[in-house]
Design a protein around this motif. Structure first.
Motif, short mmCIF file in Angstrom:
data_model
loop_
_atom_site.label_atom_id
_atom_site.label_comp_id
_atom_site.label_asym_id
_atom_site.label_seq_id
_atom_site.Cartn_x
_atom_site.Cartn_y
_atom_site.Cartn_z
N VAL A 1 -3.33 5.10 4.12
CA VAL A 1 -2.64 5.47 2.88
C VAL A 1 -3.62 6.17 1.94
CG1 VAL A 1 -1.37 4.63 0.88
CG2 VAL A 1 -1.01 3.56 3.11
N ASP A 2 -3.30 7.39 1.59
CA ASP A 2 -4.07 8.18 0.63
C ASP A 2 -5.54 8.30 1.00
OD1 ASP A 2 -1.91 8.79 -0.95
OD2 ASP A 2 -2.26 7.20 -2.42
N GLY A 3 -5.85 8.18 2.28
CA GLY A 3 -7.23 8.32 2.73
C GLY A 3 -8.17 7.26 2.19
N SER A 4 -7.63 6.19 1.56
CA SER A 4 -8.50 5.19 0.92
C SER A 4 -8.23 3.77 1.39
CB SER A 4 -8.32 5.25 -0.60
OG SER A 4 -6.97 4.97 -0.96
N THR A 5 -7.07 3.51 1.95
CA THR A 5 -6.72 2.18 2.45
C THR A 5 -6.25 2.31 3.89
OG1 THR A 5 -6.01 1.46 0.25
CG2 THR A 5 -5.29 0.13 2.12
N GLY A 6 -6.79 1.49 4.77
CA GLY A 6 -6.41 1.56 6.17
C GLY A 6 -6.05 0.19 6.72
N PHE A 7 -5.27 0.21 7.79
CA PHE A 7 -4.91 -0.99 8.52
C PHE A 7 -5.01 -0.69 10.01
CE2 PHE A 7 -2.62 -1.02 4.55
CZ PHE A 7 -2.68 -2.33 4.09
N ARG B 1 9.35 10.49 -3.77
CA ARG B 1 8.51 10.76 -4.95
C ARG B 1 7.40 11.76 -4.64
NH1 ARG B 1 6.95 5.34 -3.65
NH2 ARG B 1 4.76 5.22 -3.01
N GLY B 2 7.48 12.42 -3.45
CA GLY B 2 6.59 13.52 -3.14
C GLY B 2 5.42 13.20 -2.23
N VAL B 3 5.35 11.99 -1.70
CA VAL B 3 4.28 11.62 -0.78
C VAL B 3 4.56 12.24 0.59
CG1 VAL B 3 3.09 9.71 0.37
CG2 VAL B 3 3.88 9.47 -2.01
N GLU B 4 3.53 12.79 1.24
CA GLU B 4 3.65 13.33 2.59
C GLU B 4 3.56 12.16 3.58
OE1 GLU B 4 1.06 16.19 5.53
OE2 GLU B 4 1.27 16.81 3.43
N ALA C 1 0.83 -1.20 0.00
CA ALA C 1 0.00 0.00 0.00
C ALA C 1 0.87 1.26 0.00
CB ALA C 1 -0.92 -0.01 1.22
N VAL C 2 1.95 1.26 0.78
CA VAL C 2 2.84 2.42 0.83
C VAL C 2 3.54 2.61 -0.52
CG1 VAL C 2 4.89 3.39 1.92
CG2 VAL C 2 3.16 2.24 3.32
N GLU C 3 3.94 1.51 -1.15
CA GLU C 3 4.60 1.62 -2.45
C GLU C 3 3.68 2.21 -3.51
OE1 GLU C 3 7.68 -2.18 -1.98
OE2 GLU C 3 5.73 -2.44 -2.95
N ALA C 4 2.37 2.03 -3.33
CA ALA C 4 1.41 2.58 -4.29
C ALA C 4 0.91 3.97 -3.89
CB ALA C 4 0.22 1.64 -4.43
N ALA C 5 1.33 4.48 -2.74
CA ALA C 5 0.84 5.77 -2.25
C ALA C 5 1.22 6.90 -3.21
CB ALA C 5 1.42 6.05 -0.86
N GLN C 6 0.31 7.85 -3.34
CA GLN C 6 0.54 9.00 -4.22
C GLN C 6 0.57 10.32 -3.46
OE1 GLN C 6 -2.39 8.90 -7.35
NE2 GLN C 6 -1.78 6.86 -8.05
N ARG C 7 -0.12 10.42 -2.32
CA ARG C 7 -0.22 11.71 -1.65
C ARG C 7 0.13 11.68 -0.17
NH1 ARG C 7 -5.99 14.14 -2.95
NH2 ARG C 7 -5.09 15.83 -1.70
N ASP D 1 12.72 1.60 4.11
CA ASP D 1 13.00 1.69 2.68
C ASP D 1 11.76 2.12 1.88
OD1 ASP D 1 15.57 0.92 3.24
OD2 ASP D 1 15.30 -1.17 2.62
N VAL D 2 10.58 1.55 2.20
CA VAL D 2 9.39 1.93 1.43
C VAL D 2 8.93 3.34 1.78
CG1 VAL D 2 8.65 -0.45 1.09
CG2 VAL D 2 7.80 0.82 3.06
N LEU D 3 9.15 3.77 3.03
CA LEU D 3 8.78 5.13 3.40
C LEU D 3 9.70 6.15 2.75
CD1 LEU D 3 7.91 4.77 7.21
CD2 LEU D 3 6.34 4.84 5.26
N VAL D 4 10.99 5.85 2.72
CA VAL D 4 11.95 6.74 2.07
C VAL D 4 11.61 6.88 0.58
CG1 VAL D 4 14.36 6.92 1.31
CG2 VAL D 4 13.83 6.45 3.71
N ALA D 5 11.32 5.76 -0.07
CA ALA D 5 10.97 5.82 -1.49
C ALA D 5 9.70 6.64 -1.71
CB ALA D 5 10.79 4.40 -2.04
#
Length: 433
Positions: free
Chosen positions: A121-127, A64-67, A30-36, A56-60
């Motif tokens: 993640v992106d207000g659409s996927t939660g855990f 790419r501009g994700v908050e 989900a984080v790898e697919a995050a856009q915003r 690593d996935v948070l840094v990536a």
């Protein structure tokens, strides 16, 4: 942000995730697919292979501009190296620490912790669930690997989860412009539309804090027990409930409901098993069935009632979770989810647990059981009121770099040395392989 009461939300799709093998890949994907935006709360973050993979996935994502905002607890995540924190912050990840303790007394402040485990993640996927970011939630960790659960969420309920997370992080979130037409609502709260209907599950996010929501999670358990007609299954890591919740379990069993408790047989904190045994006698005499999970440490915080109610979250049924910590549970009304959860818990009871008999409880093994039983009974009756008197001031959330949580790898205090030695030894073995 305005105070909101928990409310049922319909149209959600829920997926039960068991242990780190299911949870970590789902979160990382989900984080790898995050856009915003990525929001994370966790009690424990270790620099083992799970923590490094999360980094690593948070840094990536940040590059790419994700908050990206991640809040860890100052007691549960006591030491993070400068290199680890630096790699996150240099990429733009905002790492926060909840109530960081003074360096010389980090082991003296175990109360009122951030015990929630949430990802949005992106207000659409939660855990949400009970799984921390540490390798001891993976089966290859060995005999000490923890048994636990979480839920992946799609649908309108994710908006509730995001609001709860942003409310906690409000002191460290970037300040937004307040537009007059929003009537006092932070514009960031409306940055994402409410997710569309994704399924049929009805659910709500219920939190526990030390202000407006002191007993919300416990009240949900008691309401469910009161309404139970056929079956209750509760799997919980640390079990020492208060008087009212204990009586609700007894009354359900006494009116013919099959009440099953799956509790720790091999706890990571030995005193937890002793405390639980002090209430076994009272429950079993009322007809409650107690199963001790003996394969590995039980770390789950889940329950189901008939086919109409379930919960998965971070809250144990003990004094810390019910009266002190910040907790978050998802309450669920969905027959399909209950079936999925029952299909996980029933084999656990059958194949990996020891069902206790009344003669095996601690109260029946010790000659001084009557005195201890009376003492424990009265402690349970009054402890929520006693604990509520502890100071409950606003705890700070600070950037990690400004706290004593960040130390170099050679400066860990002796009290935490065993954690780091175990993690380092494991990483060396994996590298050698």
């Amino acid at each position: 942000m305005r105070f909101r009461r928990p409310e049922w939300t319909v149209g959600n799709r829920l997926e039960l995730l068991e242990n780190g093998e299911a949870y970590f890949p789902a979160v990382f994907s989900a984080v790898e697919a995050a856009q915003r935006e990525v929001l994370i709360e966790t009690f424990i973050l270790f620099e083992d292979k799970v923590g490094l993979a999360l980094r690593d996935v948070l840094v990536a994502a940040a590059r790419r501009g994700v908050e990206v905002h991640m809040t860890v607890d100052g007691f549960g995540s006591p030491t993070l190296s400068q290199d680890f924190v630096g790699s996150l912050t240099d990429a733009g990840v905002r790492l926060h620490v909840f109530d960081p303790p003074p360096k010389l007394s980090r082991r003296l402040k175990p109360f009122r912790r951030l015990h929630r485990k949430i990802v949005v993640v992106d207000g659409s996927t939660g855990f949400i669930g009970g799984i921390n970011f540490s390798a001891d939630h993976l089966l290859d960790f060995g005999p000490e690997a923890k048994q636990d659960y979480a839920v992946r969420i799609h649908g309108p309920i994710v908006a509730q989860l995001r609001r709860a997370t942003r409310k906690l992080m409000a002191p460290v979130l970037p300040k937004r412009r307040w537009w007059p037409h929003r009537s006092g609502t932070d514009a960031a709260d409306n940055a994402f539309p409410v997710p569309p209907v994704a399924g049929t599950a009805k659910s709500m996010v219920v939190t526990r804090d030390n202000h407006r929501h002191r007993d919300d999670i416990e009240r949900m358990y008691r309401l469910a027990l009161h309404a139970a007609q056929h079956e209750v299954i509760i799997a919980n890591a640390y079990f020492f409930p208060g008087y009212r919740l204990l009586k609700s379990m007894q009354r359900a069993a006494q009116r013919g409901v099959a009440v099953h408790l799956i509790l720790q047989g091999q706890p990571d904190i030995p005193a937890a098993r002793w405390a639980a045994h002090m209430v076994y006698d009272l429950l079993m005499r009322s007809g409650v069935h107690i199963h001790e999970y003996c394969e590995r440490p039980m770390h789950g915080k889940v329950a189901l009632v008939d086919d109409v109610w379930a919960t998965v979250g971070s809250s144990n049924l003990d004094p810390l979770s019910l009266s002190l910590n910040l907790e978050a549970n998802l309450i669920i009304q969905d027959a399909d989810f209950n079936t999925a959860l029952r299909n996980k818990l029933t084999p656990l009871m059958r194949d990996a647990c020891v069902k206790l008999e009344l003669s095996q409880t601690a109260a029946n093994r010790w000659w001084w059981r009557l005195g201890v039983g009376a003492l424990v009974f009265h402690v349970m009756r009054h402890f929520p009121r006693w604990l509520a008197r502890l100071p409950a001031g606003q705890q700070a959330i600070l950037p990690a770099a400004d706290t004593p949580v960040v130390v170099s790898a050679t400066e860990h205090p002796a009290a935490e040395a065993w954690q780091w030695q175990r993690g380092i030894q494991r990483l060396r073995r994996e590298s050698a392989d």
